[in-house]
Scaffold this active site. Structure first.
Site, mmCIF file in Angstrom:
data_model
loop_
_atom_site.group_PDB
_atom_site.id
_atom_site.type_symbol
_atom_site.label_atom_id
_atom_site.label_comp_id
_atom_site.label_asym_id
_atom_site.label_seq_id
_atom_site.Cartn_x
_atom_site.Cartn_y
_atom_site.Cartn_z
ATOM 1 N N SER A 167 1.991 -1.708 -3.334
ATOM 2 C CA SER A 167 1.958 -0.104 -3.040
ATOM 3 C C SER A 167 2.743 0.546 -4.209
ATOM 4 O O SER A 167 2.308 1.668 -4.761
ATOM 5 C CB SER A 167 1.721 0.548 -1.933
ATOM 6 O OG SER A 167 3.128 0.090 -1.338
ATOM 7 N N HIS A 223 -4.623 -2.416 0.466
ATOM 8 C CA HIS A 223 -4.946 -1.481 -0.699
ATOM 9 C C HIS A 223 -5.948 -2.196 -1.512
ATOM 10 O O HIS A 223 -6.292 -1.817 -2.612
ATOM 11 C CB HIS A 223 -3.641 -1.452 -1.624
ATOM 12 C CG HIS A 223 -2.619 -0.317 -1.081
ATOM 13 N ND1 HIS A 223 -2.974 1.088 -1.314
ATOM 14 C CD2 HIS A 223 -1.359 -0.552 -0.446
ATOM 15 C CE1 HIS A 223 -2.098 1.641 -0.906
ATOM 16 N NE2 HIS A 223 -1.112 0.979 -0.164
ATOM 17 N N LYS A 277 -7.828 3.149 4.589
ATOM 18 C CA LYS A 277 -7.676 3.523 3.068
ATOM 19 C C LYS A 277 -8.917 3.605 2.547
ATOM 20 O O LYS A 277 -9.634 4.744 2.834
ATOM 21 C CB LYS A 277 -6.860 2.592 2.328
ATOM 22 C CG LYS A 277 -5.289 2.813 2.944
ATOM 23 C CD LYS A 277 -4.444 1.818 2.271
ATOM 24 C CE LYS A 277 -2.742 2.109 2.563
ATOM 25 N NZ LYS A 277 -2.128 1.372 3.285
#
Ligand SMILES: *Cc1c(COP(=O)(O)O)cnc(C)c1O
Length: 404
Positions: A192, A220, A251
């Site tokens: 990240s 992610h 997310k």
């Protein structure tokens, strides 16, 4: 000892070193444009990669979830907290990421916390045994905490330099003759702070060569990486070849809550028995289950959403470089804009906020000294005009601050 006095000293220290984390309340849903203090800002800081956080189809599904299955289940899964929809979502996730079976958690943090110790702290018929975990230096806090729950008497933990396959192989080779029971290589799919993808193709090869097991946290990346958003394994050409995939529904996949572990059928069966955050924590509510299912359905049906994310990312990465900013090259919607000194990153994020762009800076100790940066996160929710407006703000602020 006066606890409050002591922790107040610490809080002052955080403020003095500019590491205190302030919260800025949004007065709107998450989206490409949000409202803060009555002003509209272009959002470049959320994990809402696909713009599903406020998508009408996802919201409608969540409402249906409440209507048909209620607000909460008031139980852990194995007592009476499994509704047929939980199993349906688990199947859908397995299908999407190419695994045999999936187990849901209340978050990916809980999933990661519930994985390692459920294997390493169990004898499983061995009187004397030792396991080993090889972990990337930049792995997410939840992977680190998950490993902290492993008993040091039976688990060796070894950290390899970030994405450094020579270093990983050096550690694996050193341990060739040691009689480890389980060898686990653990990595984020996407990191990240850097927005880089783990070299999963090489990791899979090393794992095969040294008889290790591969754990990838694709939080992610699910819905983001690879041509159809199936994650880092798709992007790196090893789809279906990762032993354990974990991920979040918080997310790209709607951004509400929830996490999962996915892998071979018997592994998932075992985790349902032994993983403590699964066994001893409440089941996910129907609204989230329905919302997440709608998000996966959208992704599988409408290829244009992931395409738009990739197009926006490509455009922003190119244009911000053309303006003269230095970025970490890559393909992920996380775009670190490198500024060097912490004070520059701090001043620039404040100036951008005033210029209509919501962006966050990262500096020491979150990233190494001298590597302070702004982290832009691109989304399919952004229109071309939003991105152009953001770039204009970058140009104005960058020139004024003499960064470009
Ligand atoms: C965001 C993130 C998590 C935490 O996910 P939650 O579902 O919010 O708990 C875990 N691992 C990685 C790599 C992440 O980026």
């Amino acid at each position: 000892m006066n606890i409050l006095r002591i922790i107040n000293e610490e809080l002052k220290k955080l403020e003095a070193t500019k590491t205190y984390k302030y919260e800025v309340p949004l007065q709107s849903p998450q989206g490409g444009v949000v409202k803060v203090n009555g002003r509209k800002l272009i959002m470049l800081a959320s994990n809402n990669y696909l713009g599903l956080s406020n998508h009408p189809v996802v919201k409608k599904a969540a409402i249906q979830g409440i209507k048909k299955y209620g607000y909460g289940v008031a139980s852990v899964r194995f007592i009476c907290g499994t509704q047929d929809i939980h199993l349906e979502l688990e199947k859908k996730i397995s299908k999407f990421i190419g695994t045999e079976d999936t187990i849901l958690f209340s978050s990916c943090f809980a999933a990661n916390e519930g994985f390692f110790a459920s294997l390493t702290n169990e004898k499983l018929g061995f009187e004397n045994y030792k396991d080993v975990i090889y972990s990337d230096r930049l792995n997410h806090a939840s992977i680190i905490d998950g490993q902290r729950l492993c008993r040091p008497e039976t688990t060796d933990k070894k950290i390899y330099n970030h994405a450094d396959m020579n270093d990983l192989e050096r550690l694996l080779a050193e341990d060739m003759d040691k009689n480890y029971r389980f060898k686990i290589i653990a990595t984020d799919g996407v990191f990240s702070m850097e927005g880089d993808l783990a070299p999963l193709n090489e990791i899979v090869d090393l794992a095969k060569k040294y008889n290790a097991f591969v754990f990838v946290d694709d939080s992610h990346a699910v819905g983001v990486c690879g041509e159809t958003g199936r994650g880092t394994p798709e992007a790196k050409g090893v789809f279906g070849k990762i032993d354990i995939l974990t991920g979040t529904l918080g997310k790209a996949i709607g951004g509400a809550a929830g996490g999962y572990i996915s892998g071979k059928k018997d592994m998932i069966k075992y985790l349902r028995q032994k993983s403590r955050p699964y066994t001893f924590s409440n089941s996910l509510p129907p609204a989230i289950i329905f919302g997440a299912m709608a998000a996966f359905d959208l992704l599988m049906k409408d290829k244009s959403i992931v395409k738009r994310l990739h197009k926006n990312t490509f455009y922003f990465r190119n244009e911000i470089k053309k303006l003269g900013f230095k970025i970490i090259e890559g393909e992920h919607p996380i775009v670190p804009i490198m500024l060097g000194e912490a004070s520059i990153a701090q001043d620039m994020s404040n100036a951008l906020m005033k210029a209509g762009v919501y962006i966050k800076g990262l500096w020491f100790p979150v990233v190494p000294k001298g590597e302070a940066r702004l982290r832009a996160q691109i989304s399919a929710a952004l229109s071309k005009k939003d991105i152009d407006n953001a770039l204009d703000a970058f140009e104005r602020v960058g020139k004024k601050m003499k960064v470009i």
